[in-house]
Scaffold this active site. Structure first.
Site, PDB file in Angstrom:
ATOM      1  N   SER A  42       0.801  -1.217   0.000  1.00 40.21           N
ATOM      2  CA  SER A  42       0.000   0.000   0.000  1.00 40.21           C
ATOM      3  C   SER A  42       0.837   1.272   0.000  1.00 40.21           C
ATOM      4  CB  SER A  42      -0.962   0.004   1.187  1.00 40.21           C
ATOM      5  OG  SER A  42      -0.261  -0.128   2.398  1.00 40.21           O
ATOM      6  N   HIS A  55       1.715   4.599   4.463  1.00 40.63           N
ATOM      7  CA  HIS A  55       0.828   5.314   3.543  1.00 40.63           C
ATOM      8  C   HIS A  55       1.350   6.721   3.291  1.00 40.63           C
ATOM      9  CE1 HIS A  55      -2.826   2.625   4.863  1.00 40.63           C
ATOM     10  NE2 HIS A  55      -1.821   1.940   4.356  1.00 40.63           N
TER      11      HIS A  55
END
Length: 373
Positions: A246, A298
């Site tokens: 991610s 992230h």
């Protein structure tokens, strides 16, 4: 589904944008300049025949998906829950899946391997990077996933976002015909309007010294953004290990934002595209507030991708024509430069900030006290 064990920080992939207005493929970008690119198409002649409405077939992103799935399969094979558990019956889907059975929900609620297996395969753990010199974990962790649910979420996002980016910043096919009896398929670089062959059908006239060029900007964006996410994560997390793609996926979102900014003049519905993209980014960043989600990866991936977008995804300004393809008699004084001054400024600043950020991050990582938690 049981509660996720605290020692594992999962990187949850971004929710793909549902509106094409947020990014150029098939959206507002295409309205600005025909096929989604800000320069004039090279003039045709009896030798060149343009093949319209043809998108470059994405191969790199699907390859990344296959690699992630294969790596997950290997991790489950190595995990071998029945053989490494005192009571094999507690393994999920045993005996149906045999050695590929999942760990009990009490150990991994995402239908995946154990933390020990993930650690053996290269999960991100800062002490092993700093103390044991295993810097490769900064890259290996982006190919690992905590479970089937984790894998599916990230791969869906990767396909939805990555394929569109690869199609937009790849090549288009062009057919070249001439006195030869054969047909030569070329790729037209949509930024430089230069031709490169991919498959040559030999013919009597003979064609030599032709280059084969492949464009891997999206691959570079994926890996470097993943590295940036891993770097920030390794500085931020304590005893936990972290896995997932991610950080790289959030790099795609960051690059989409910087691409919109640096190529602002080529967009038609500028503020609609910007507001939609910011909405999608906001939702995905909010996911990082959930328990046991590695939000630092992230943020690191997003920042890395945002800076890389200014470097890798710069488009020629609208109306640019390559000097090699100027029609005879055309007033060259009317030609526009390839890029606007602010695009060069953004590129230089982004490159400086990216390099400085990575250097500072690595210094901070290797300055951590091995006795810290």
């Amino acid at each position: 589904m049981g509660k996720r064990p605290p020692p594992l920080d999962m990187e949850t992939g971004p929710t793909p944008p549902k509106s094409s207005a947020a990014h150029a493929p098939g959206g507002s970008h295409a309205h600005a300049h025909g096929h989604g690119h800000g320069h004039a198409r090279p003039p045709t002649s009896h030798q060149y025949q343009y093949v319209p409405n043809t998108l470059w077939t994405s191969w790199l992103i699907p390859t990344f998906v296959v690699v992630n799935v294969v790596v997950f399969g290997v991790s489950m094979y190595i995990n071998d829950c029945p053989s490494n558990t005192e009571h094999p019956q507690i393994c999920i889907f045993f005996p149906t899946l045999g050695r590929f059975s999942f760990q009990p929900f009490s150990q991994n609620p995402l239908l995946g391997p154990s933390l020990t297996t993930l650690d053996r395969m290269g999960a991100l753990y800062w002490k092993k990077i700093v103390v044991q010199g295993e810097a490769w974990r900064l890259i290996s962790c982006i190919w690992l996933h905590a479970g089937v649910i984790h894998l599916l979420a990230n791969m869906f996002s990767l396909l939805f976002i990555g394929v569109r980016l690869e199609q937009e910043f790849g090549f288009e096919p062009l057919a070249l015909t001439g006195p030869c009896s054969g047909l030569i398929w070329l790729f037209l670089d949509l930024e430089t309007a230069e031709l490169y062959p991919t498959l040559i059908h030999l013919c009597p006239c003979g064609i030599a010294n032709l280059k084969i060029v492949d464009q891997l900007r999206i691959g570079i964006l994926y890996v470097v953004s993943g590295f940036g996410g891993s770097l920030i994560s390794s500085i931020s997390i304590g005893k936990s290990i972290s896995v997932g793609a991610s950080g790289a996926l959030f790099g795609f979102l960051g690059a989409m934002l910087s691409e919109l900014i640096t190529n602002w003049s080529t967009y038609a519905n500028k503020f609609a595209a910007l507001s939609t993209l910011l909405f999608v980014i906001g939702i995905n960043l909010a996911v990082g507030l959930l328990p046991h989600v590695d939000s630092s990866a992230h943020i690191g991936g997003f920042i890395s991708g945002f800076l890389l977008g200014f470097i890798l995804l710069v488009r020629p300004q609208y109306g640019y024509i390559n000097h090699k393809h100027v029609p005879p008699g055309y007033d060259t004084d009317l030609l526009k430069p390839k890029h606007k001054p602010y695009q060069y400024l953004f590129l230089i600043l982004a490159l400086i900030l990216l390099i400085a950020g990575f250097v500072i991050g690595l210094v901070r990582l290797y300055s951590r006290n091995p006795n810290d938690s």
